[in-house]
Design an enzyme around this catalytic site. Structure first.
Site, PDB file in Angstrom:
ATOM      1  N   LYS A  20      -3.829  22.192 -23.584  1.00 33.51           N
ATOM      2  CA  LYS A  20      -2.941  23.122 -22.863  1.00 33.51           C
ATOM      3  C   LYS A  20      -2.845  22.688 -21.408  1.00 33.51           C
ATOM      4  O   LYS A  20      -3.855  22.598 -20.700  1.00 33.51           O
ATOM      5  CB  LYS A  20      -3.478  24.546 -22.959  1.00 33.51           C
TER       6      LYS A  20
HETATM    7  C1  E4P Z   1      -2.560  31.870 -24.196  1.00 36.43           C
HETATM    8  O1  E4P Z   1      -3.665  31.458 -24.505  1.00 36.43           O
HETATM    9  C2  E4P Z   1      -2.298  32.442 -22.866  1.00 36.43           C
HETATM   10  O2  E4P Z   1      -3.011  31.721 -21.913  1.00 36.43           O
HETATM   11  C3  E4P Z   1      -2.649  33.896 -22.831  1.00 36.43           C
HETATM   12  O3  E4P Z   1      -1.974  34.553 -23.874  1.00 36.43           O
HETATM   13  C4  E4P Z   1      -2.344  34.565 -21.494  1.00 36.43           C
HETATM   14  O4  E4P Z   1      -2.620  35.917 -21.627  1.00 36.43           O
HETATM   15  P1  E4P Z   1      -2.798  36.899 -20.363  1.00 36.43           P
HETATM   16  O5  E4P Z   1      -1.471  37.031 -19.713  1.00 36.43           O
HETATM   17  O6  E4P Z   1      -3.271  38.187 -20.976  1.00 36.43           O
HETATM   18  O7  E4P Z   1      -3.823  36.294 -19.460  1.00 36.43           O
END
Ligand code: E4P
Length: 226
Positions: free
Chosen positions: A87
């Site tokens: 990622k």
């Molecule tokens: C996926 O892994 C994203 O990083 C995650 O869904 C972000 O979520 P948040 O906005 O609750 O931090």
């Protein structure tokens, strides 16, 4: 229309995988923080053992510069496995890293996407997945439905193989809406899915059916006893 779990909690992954069909696991440093100071690589190797190689595992880099992102990606691939999707937040440095990783044949999930331009540039850079942040967009008064719809139509129009992996959800309405806008996949905390099926009306319907059956056939009698 596929789901992933947005968690690295081993017990939750094991428990909720029995009930919900998922195609992968996503994580980021804030999700890891919820588990405390885990043994980073071993923890992900354990998750891989649980989900198997046919599901995707997405691990985020922490470095902010190209060289650091590439080095962290290499460490993840070396210490977890070479099927992990790395990622990468869609920044300028991130776009360079996405292209660099794709040249090496590494799977990439472009993340921290709040805007159309981020997603479109990540698609063009070769990202396998793009992760628009639904709830965070709403917090910023950016329309996630418009953003995701644009991604879906551009993917169709120009035949990109990129998959929209919608993320950052605080309720199931947002998840359904992401699917309706064309996201193929949504990553969701298992607790959200659990809560969606714990509505009192659903449980009441099940209780009422059981009660009606008992009235006719007697207490403790199951269909298998008939
Ligand atoms: C996926 O892994 C994203 O990083 C995650 O869904 C972000 O979520 P948040 O906005 O609750 O931090």
């Amino acid at each position: 229309m596929e789901y992933m779990f947005d968690t690295v909690n081993i017990d939750d992954i094991k428990h909720y995988s029995e009930f919900f069909k998922i195609v992968g696991i996503t994580s980021n440093p804030s999700i890891i923080k919820l588990e405390g100071k885990i043994n980073f690589f071993n923890h992900f190797k354990e998750i891989r053992k649980i989900i198997g190689m046919d599901k995707s595992l997405h691990i985020q880099v922490v470095a902010k510069d190209y060289e650091g992102m590439m080095a962290e990606a290499e460490a993840i691939i070396k210490n977890v496995d070479d099927k992990v999707f790395i990622k990468i937040p869609v920044t300028e440095q991130g776009l360079k890293a996405i292209r660099g990783l794709k040249l090496k044949g590494v799977g990439v999930t472009a993340t921290a996407i709040y805007t159309k331009v981020q997603g479109l540039l990540a698609m063009e850079a070769g990202a396998d997945f793009i992760a628009p942040y639904y709830n965070r967009m709403e917090n910023m008064d950016i329309d996630p439905q418009d953003v995701i719809t644009t991604f879906a139509s551009m993917i169709r129009e120009y035949n990109y193989s990129t998959i929209i992996l919608a993320a950052s959800f605080k309720n199931m309405g947002q998840v359904n809406s992401a699917f309706e806008c064309g996201a193929q996949t949504a990553t969701v905390q298992p607790a959200l899915l659990h809560a969606a099926l714990e509505m009192p009306v659903i449980n009441k319907a099940v209780e009422d059916f059981a009660g009606d059956f008992e009235t006719v056939f007697g207490k403790g009698v199951s269909i298998v006893d008939l």
